[in-house]
Design a protein around this motif. Structure first.
Motif, PDB file in Angstrom:
ATOM      1  N   GLU A   1     -13.015  14.641 -23.196  1.00  0.00           N
ATOM      2  CA  GLU A   1     -12.967  15.796 -22.303  1.00  0.00           C
ATOM      3  C   GLU A   1     -13.905  15.608 -21.116  1.00  0.00           C
ATOM      4  N   ALA A   2     -15.073  14.999 -21.349  1.00  0.00           N
ATOM      5  CA  ALA A   2     -16.015  14.784 -20.257  1.00  0.00           C
ATOM      6  C   ALA A   2     -15.438  13.837 -19.213  1.00  0.00           C
ATOM      7  N   VAL A   3     -14.852  12.735 -19.645  1.00  0.00           N
ATOM      8  CA  VAL A   3     -14.261  11.780 -18.708  1.00  0.00           C
ATOM      9  C   VAL A   3     -13.069  12.408 -17.986  1.00  0.00           C
ATOM     10  N   LEU A   4     -12.230  13.142 -18.720  1.00  0.00           N
ATOM     11  CA  LEU A   4     -11.056  13.765 -18.123  1.00  0.00           C
ATOM     12  C   LEU A   4     -11.464  14.801 -17.072  1.00  0.00           C
ATOM     13  N   ASP A   5     -12.509  15.591 -17.367  1.00  0.00           N
ATOM     14  CA  ASP A   5     -12.965  16.593 -16.402  1.00  0.00           C
ATOM     15  C   ASP A   5     -13.420  15.939 -15.105  1.00  0.00           C
ATOM     16  N   GLN A   6     -14.219  14.877 -15.204  1.00  0.00           N
ATOM     17  CA  GLN A   6     -14.709  14.223 -14.000  1.00  0.00           C
ATOM     18  C   GLN A   6     -13.564  13.577 -13.218  1.00  0.00           C
ATOM     19  N   ALA A   7     -12.594  13.021 -13.928  1.00  0.00           N
ATOM     20  CA  ALA A   7     -11.459  12.399 -13.242  1.00  0.00           C
ATOM     21  C   ALA A   7     -10.637  13.447 -12.494  1.00  0.00           C
ATOM     22  N   LEU A   8     -10.412  14.609 -13.111  1.00  0.00           N
ATOM     23  CA  LEU A   8      -9.618  15.657 -12.465  1.00  0.00           C
ATOM     24  C   LEU A   8     -10.383  16.295 -11.312  1.00  0.00           C
ATOM     25  N   LEU A   9     -11.715  16.438 -11.440  1.00  0.00           N
ATOM     26  CA  LEU A   9     -12.515  16.953 -10.323  1.00  0.00           C
ATOM     27  C   LEU A   9     -12.407  16.032  -9.115  1.00  0.00           C
ATOM     28  N   ALA A  10     -12.459  14.722  -9.354  1.00  0.00           N
ATOM     29  CA  ALA A  10     -12.298  13.773  -8.248  1.00  0.00           C
ATOM     30  C   ALA A  10     -10.919  13.902  -7.624  1.00  0.00           C
ATOM     31  N   CYS A  11      -9.896  14.065  -8.448  1.00  0.00           N
ATOM     32  CA  CYS A  11      -8.523  14.206  -7.941  1.00  0.00           C
ATOM     33  C   CYS A  11      -8.411  15.436  -7.043  1.00  0.00           C
ATOM     34  N   VAL A  12      -9.060  16.538  -7.452  1.00  0.00           N
ATOM     35  CA  VAL A  12      -9.038  17.761  -6.645  1.00  0.00           C
ATOM     36  C   VAL A  12      -9.735  17.531  -5.296  1.00  0.00           C
ATOM     37  N   SER A  13     -10.894  16.822  -5.326  1.00  0.00           N
ATOM     38  CA  SER A  13     -11.617  16.586  -4.067  1.00  0.00           C
ATOM     39  C   SER A  13     -10.796  15.730  -3.109  1.00  0.00           C
ATOM     40  N   TRP A  14     -10.107  14.716  -3.600  1.00  0.00           N
ATOM     41  CA  TRP A  14      -9.269  13.897  -2.721  1.00  0.00           C
ATOM     42  C   TRP A  14      -8.103  14.724  -2.194  1.00  0.00           C
ATOM     43  N   ARG A  15      -7.547  15.556  -3.047  1.00  0.00           N
ATOM     44  CA  ARG A  15      -6.389  16.371  -2.665  1.00  0.00           C
ATOM     45  C   ARG A  15      -6.776  17.336  -1.533  1.00  0.00           C
ATOM     46  N   GLU A  16      -7.958  17.959  -1.653  1.00  0.00           N
ATOM     47  CA  GLU A  16      -8.407  18.887  -0.616  1.00  0.00           C
ATOM     48  C   GLU A  16      -8.720  18.160   0.689  1.00  0.00           C
ATOM     49  N   ALA A  17      -9.075  16.870   0.610  1.00  0.00           N
ATOM     50  CA  ALA A  17      -9.369  16.091   1.814  1.00  0.00           C
ATOM     51  C   ALA A  17      -8.105  15.505   2.440  1.00  0.00           C
ATOM     52  N   GLY A  18      -6.940  15.779   1.843  1.00  0.00           N
ATOM     53  CA  GLY A  18      -5.682  15.301   2.417  1.00  0.00           C
ATOM     54  C   GLY A  18      -5.128  14.048   1.776  1.00  0.00           C
ATOM     55  N   PHE A  19      -5.733  13.584   0.687  1.00  0.00           N
ATOM     56  CA  PHE A  19      -5.231  12.393  -0.006  1.00  0.00           C
ATOM     57  C   PHE A  19      -4.804  12.803  -1.410  1.00  0.00           C
ATOM     58  N   ASP A  20      -3.505  13.084  -1.561  1.00  0.00           N
ATOM     59  CA  ASP A  20      -2.969  13.597  -2.824  1.00  0.00           C
ATOM     60  C   ASP A  20      -2.694  12.414  -3.762  1.00  0.00           C
ATOM     61  N   LEU A  21      -3.738  11.904  -4.407  1.00  0.00           N
ATOM     62  CA  LEU A  21      -3.623  10.713  -5.245  1.00  0.00           C
ATOM     63  C   LEU A  21      -3.647  11.085  -6.719  1.00  0.00           C
ATOM     64  N   PRO A  22      -2.742  10.562  -7.511  1.00  0.00           N
ATOM     65  CA  PRO A  22      -2.848  10.740  -8.972  1.00  0.00           C
ATOM     66  C   PRO A  22      -4.057   9.968  -9.497  1.00  0.00           C
TER      67      PRO A  22
END
Length: 841
Positions: free
Chosen positions: A616-637
Motif C-alpha cells: 500500500e505504501a509503494v502504491l500510494d506513492q506511485a499514484l501520487l506521482a501519477c496525479v502530479s504528472w497528470r496535473e502538470a499536463g503529462f497524463d502518464l500511466p
C-alpha cells in the motif's frame, strides 16, 4: 491392411469361388446326364435357343449405379429363371443358363474369376430352383407344363435366397468388408425390391397362362424398369446421406492437435467415404517428410507398404494458408479407372479442405510447442555454457530442499573463478567465453548425475550436491570438483591455469534456497579473504545474517513513518522518444546501513508480515506521482510490480481500487506488472484476483516474458494487456541469434494478440534501433533514463529532448522517412541493467 492379410483374404476368395464352380459343375454334369439318357422330355428347339439367348443377355439387364468405386443394382435374372423353369424341364434350363451365361460373361471383357463366379452362381441358382420345382409337384410332360402357383413362388424365393447366400460372402471378401455388415447393407431396400420382383415374376407367369396374356407382356419391360429405378434411387439417396454423415464425422475426427493422428484418421476414413481401395497422406514440410497409408480399415503408419503399379490414383494437392505452396498430397487408390461425378468431386474437395486445415492447425500447434520448449529450455539454461541458470537452481533447489530429506544430506557449492577479469582484459571476451565453457564442461564431467551444475552469471558457478551421507562429505566432493579445474586450459594457442574459490553451505531451518545461496556466497567470500580454496559456512562469521535483524526492525519503521521512497524509470516510445509511462521502483535509505539493496529488503518484507502495508505504501506513492504528472499536463500511466504473494490475497483487488478512487485516478492509469512464477501458472485464486482487477479496468503486464515456467500457458490463462521482454534477451540479442529469435517471436505474439510489448534493459542506441526494426514499439533502460524521483522525471518531461516536451530521446527518423533494414548489425557491449524490485516481492 498388411500384405500377409491381403494375401490370406485372396486365398479365401479363390477357395470360395472354386467351391461355387465345383457345385455348378456337378449340376451341369447331372443335367447333361438327365438330358442324354432321355429322362426328361426334349422341348422345342426354338424354345431352347430363346432361353439360351435370354440367359446370354441377362447379365446386361442390370441397370447399376456407382457410388465411388462400388456398383449397386439388382438384376432380373430370377424372373428369367422362373419363366424358364415354368416352360422347360430343370435339366434343360440348367444347360441353357450355363451356356448362355458363359457366352454372355465372355463377351463382357471381365476377369476369369468374376466370370467363373457369375456362371457358377447362376447355374446353382437355377439348379436349386429346379429341385424346388420338382419338390412342389411341377410336371413337364406334354406341351402344357403343370406348375402350382405356390410352387412358382417358392422357386423364385429359392433362387433369390441362393443368390444372396452366394453373393454376400464373395463381395465381403472382395471388398474386405465384414460379412455381417455386407448382409445388413441396404437390407430393407433389398427386401422391398425382392418383394417387387416376386410380384412382377408372378404377374408374368400369370400372363403366360391366360389367353391373350402374351400381348400384355409388352408392359412388362416398363414395369421392370420403373421398379428398378425406384430401387436405385433409394440406394443412391441412402448412400449419399450416409456418405455426408460420414464426411461430417470424419471432419470432426480430424480435429486433432497431433499431426500423425490427423494423417492416420484421414487414411482410415477416406477409403470408406469414397469407396476406394486405399488412401495415403504425405506431408512435405516436416523433417523428414511423413507418409501414412491405409486400406480396408487398417493403417500403415510408416507408409512402408507398396501399392500395385497398375493402381488408379486420384491425387489432391494440399496447400499452405498464406503462400499457397504445396504442403502435402492426399491420394485415393482404386483397382481400376474411376471417374468421379460432380457430387463426388465436391465431397472430395470438402474432405481435402478439412484435412488441409487439420494439418495446418496441427503443424501450428507443434510449432508452438517447439517454441515453448525452446523458451522453457532457454529460461532454465545458460546460453553460453548450456548449464542450468540461476532460475533453475532456485526452482530445483527449493524442490529438493522441500521433498528430498530422506535421500541424504543436501549442500550447495558456490564457485568463483579467481582473476578471471584479467583473461577478458588480456585475451578478450571471446577467450573468456571459451574458458567459461571449458570450466562448465569439466564441472559437469566431475559432478555426479544427481548433482545440478549451474552458472549464476559472469564467472560464478554453483553445484547443488544431493544424496550426501553426511555434511562432512560435501567438502570432499567440493575438493574433487575444484581439482578438476587445475589442469591448464588451452585458449587460442595459450595455456591458462584456472583457480577458483568455493563456499559450502547446508540448508538452513528457514529461508529455503535463497538463504542457502546467500550462505554459500558468504562462505565463498570467506574463502577468498582467507586465501583458501574452500570454506564452509559458519553462522558466527555471518555478519550479514546478524545485521538482518536490525534491517527488519528498521523496515517496520520505514513502512510505518513513510521514509520508504519510490523512484521511477520511464518507458519510452522507441521510434519517437516520447515517454509513454513510468515504472515505480521501491528504494530505502537505512539511517545506519545506508542504501539497502532492494532484493535484500524485499526478501525481508516477504518473510515478515509487512507485505500488505508495504504494498500500500509503494502504491500510494506511485499514484501520487501519477496525479502530479497528470496535473502538470503529462497524463502518464504508472507501472507497479506485484509480488506473487499479493496475488494470493483476495483482498488485494479491493485495496487497489480503493487507492485509485482516493487519488481520483482512472483505473487504466495503473499498470500492475506480474512476474511469471509457479504461483501464477497454477493457482486458481490468482485467476480470480487478476480477473477482478481487469474487470475494474486496471491494466496488467506480464514481466520478464519468455523466462518463466511456461510463457504460453501463463499467457493463455492470465488476461494481460502488455508483455515485457526480459533484459537478458535485450543485452544478448546482438551476439546471440537465439535471443533475437525470442524477441521477434514475442513481438509477433504480442501483435497477433493485440498486446503492447515493452523491452527492458535498453542501454544503447544500436539496441534501440534493432528492437524498433524488429517491431518492438516501447522500451526502458539506461539509454533513456536511470531511475529518478517523481519530481526529477517531471522536470525531464518539461525539458524534453531537443526542445520537445515529453520526450527523452531524439526520434529515430523524420516523419515519412524510409528506413532500410540493415542485414548486419554492429555488436553492442553488454551492460548490466537494473533488475526491477517487485511491489512486496
Amino acid at each position: 491392411m498388411t500384405k500377409a492379410h491381403h494375401n490370406a483374404t485372396d486365398r479365401q476368395l479363390r477357395l470360395l469361388v472354386g467351391l461355387v464352380v465345383f457345385v455348378a459343375s456337378v449340376a451341369v454334369v447331372g443335367s447333361i446326364y438327365a438330358v442324354t439318357t432321355d429322362r426328361v422330355q426334349t422341348p422345342p428347339l426354338w424354345m431352347i435357343l430363346a432361353l439360351t439367348l435370354a440367359a446370354m443377355a441377362s447379365h446386361r439387364t442390370n441397370i447399376t449405379i456407382r457410388l465411388g468405386a462400388n456398383k449397386y443394382g439388382q438384376g432380373w435374372k430370377d424372373i428369367l429363371f422362373l419363366v424358364g423353369l415354368t416352360l422347360l424341364p430343370p435339366p434343360w434350363m440348367v444347360l441353357c443358363t450355363a451356356v448362355g451365361i458363359v457366352i454372355g460373361w465372355l463377351g463382357g471383357r471381365v476377369g476369369p474369376m468374376k466370370t467363373a463366379f457369375g456362371v457358377g452362381k447362376d447355374t446353382i441358382a437355377v439348379a436349386v430352383g429346379g429341385l424346388v420345382a420338382y419338390a412342389t409337384g411341377a410336371a413337364y410332360a406334354g406341351d402344357d407344363p403343370q406348375f402350382h402357383p405356390v410352387g412358382q413362388l417358392l422357386v423364385l424365393v429359392a433362387i433369390t435366397v441362393v443368390d444372396e447366400l452366394l453373393v454376400n460372402p464373395v463381395v465381403a471378401l472382395a471388398t474386405h468388408t465384414p460379412l455381417a455388415k455386407q448382409v445388413r447393407r441396404h437390407l430393407d431396400i433389398r427386401l422391398g425390391f425382392m418383394a417387387a420382383r416376386i410380384l412382377v415374376a408372378l404377374l408374368l407367369v400369370w400372363l403366360l397362362s391366360i389367353d391373350r396374356g402374351a400381348q400384355l407382356l409388352l408392359v412388362a419391360p416398363l414395369l421392370i424398369f420403373t421398379v428398378h429405378l425406384w430401387y436405385l434411387w433409394r440406394v443412391r439417396k441412402r448412400d449419399e446421406r450416409l456418405s455426408w454423415q460420414g464426411l461430417a464425422t470424419s471432419a470432426e475426427a480430424l480435429n486433432d492437435v497431433d499431426l500423425r493422428r490427423v494423417m492416420e484418421v484421414a487414411v482410415e476414413w477416406a477409403p470408406k467415404l469414397f469407396s476406394a481401395d486405399g488412401a495415403e497422406v504425405e506431408v512435405f514440410h516436416t523433417d523428414p517428410p511423413q507418409l501414412v497409408r491405409g486400406a480396408g480399415g487398417n493403417v500403415d503408419p510408416d507408409g512402408e507398404g507398396e501399392w500395385p503399379s497398375d493402381a488408379f490414383v486420384i491425387t489432391t494437392v494440399l496447400e499452405g494458408r498464406a503462400d499457397k505452396r504445396p504442403i502435402g498430397e492426399f491420394r485415393l487408390r482404386f483397382r481400376g479407372p474411376v471417374t468421379l461425378n460432380e457430387m463426388e468431386n465436391y465431397k472430395l474437395r470438402t474432405f481435402a479442405s478439412a484435412l488441409n486445415t487439420a494439418i495446418r492447425n496441427a503443424s501450428a500447434y507443434a510449432e508452438l510447442q517447439r517454441v515453448a520448449i525452446v523458451h522453457a529450455h532457454e529460461a532454465a539454461h545458460d546460453a553460453l555454457t548450456g548449464l542450468a541458470n540461476r532460475r533453475q537452481l532456485l526452482d530445483q533447489g527449493q524442490k529438493v530442499i522441500t521433498e528430498a530429506h530422506a535421500d541424504g544430506v543436501i549442500a550447495l557449492l558456490l564457485l568463483d573463478l579467481n582473476h578471471f577479469k584479467e583473461v577478458n582484459d588480456t585475451l578478450g571476451h571471446a577467450a573468456g567465453d571459451e574458458v567459461l565453457k571449458q570450466v562448465a564442461d569439466r564441472l559437469k564431467a566431475a559432478a555426479r548425475e544427481s548433482d545440478l551444475v549451474s552458472r549464476l552469471g559472469g564467472d560464478e558457478f554453483a553445484v547443488l550436491l544431493t544424496g550426501l551421507p553426511a555434511p562432512a562429505v560435501a567438502t570432499h566432493r567440493a575438493e574433487r570438483l575444484i581439482s578438476a579445474l587445475q589442469e591448464p586450459i588451452e585458449v587460442e594457442g595459450m595455456w591458462i591455469t584456472v583457480e577458483a574459490s568455493g563456499g559450502i553451505a547446508t540448508p538452513p531451518g528457514t529461508g529455503g534456497i535463497a538463504e542457502l545461496l546467500r550462505r554459500a556466497d558468504v562462505a565463498m567470500y570467506q574463502a577468498k579473504r582467507s586465501g583458501q580454496r574452500i570454506a564452509t559456512y559458519s553462522h558466527a562469521r555471518d555478519t550479514a545474517d546478524i545485521g538482518r535483524f536490525a534491517i527488519t526492525g528498521g523496515l517496520t519503521s520505514a513502512v510505518a513513518d513513510g521514509t520508504l521512497t519510490v523512484d521511477f524509470q520511464p518507458i519510452v516510445d522507441l521510434a519517437s522518444g516520447e515517454v509513454l509511462a513510468a515504472e515505480a521502483l521501491a528504494r530505502w535509505h537505512h539511517p545506519d546501513h545506508g542504501t539497502v539493496d532492494p532484493l535484500r529488503f524485499l526478501e525481508t518484507v516477504e518473510r515478515s508480515g509487512l507485505l500488505p502495508a508495504f504494498a500500500e505504501a509503494v502504491l500510494d506513492q506511485a499514484l501520487l506521482a501519477c496525479v502530479s504528472w497528470r496535473e502538470a499536463g503529462f497524463d502518464l500511466p504508472v507501472a507497479v510490480n506485484v509480488a506473487p504473494r499479493s496475488l494470493l490475497d483476495p483482498r488485494f483487488p479491493g485495496s487497489v481500487v480503493t487507492r485509485l478512487r482516493t487519488h481520483d485516478l482512472p483505473p487504466d492509469r495503473l499498470i500492475l506488472e506480474l512476474t511469471e512464477t509457479l504461483t501464477i501458472s497454477q493457482l486458481e485464486v490468482v485467476d480470480r484476483v487478476l480477473g477482478r482487477l481487469r474487470d475494474e479496468g486496471v491494466r496488467l503486464a506480464l514481466d520478464d516474458f519468455g523466462t518463466g515456467y511456461s510463457s504460453l500457458s501463463v499467457l493463455s490463462r492470465i488476461p494481460v494487456h502488455e508483455l515485457k521482454i526480459d533484459s537478458e534477451f535485450v543485452s544478448a540479442m546482438e551476439t546471440s541469434p537465439e535471443a533475437g529469435a525470442v524477441i521477434r517471436s514475442t513481438v509477433d505474439l504480442g501483435r497477433s494478440l493485440n498486446l503492447a510489448v515493452v523491452a527492458e534493459g535498453v542501454d544503447s542506441e544500436p539496441q534501440r534501433r534493432a528492437l524498433w526494426e524488429m517491431g518492438c514499439n516501447a522500451g526502458q533502460g539506461h539509454l533513456f533514463a536511470r531511475p529518478m524521483t517523481a519530481a526529477r522525471l517531471l522536470a525531464s518531461l518539461h525539458r524534453g529532448s531537443g526542445g520537445r516536451p515529453g520526450t527523452l530521446a531524439p526520434a529515430l527518423h523524420d516523419e515519412g522517412a524510409v528506413i532500410r533494414l540493415s542485414p548486419h548489425r554492429r555488436a553492442v557491449p553488454r551492460q548490466r541493467s537494473e533488475r526491477l524490485p517487485h511491489l512486496g516481492g
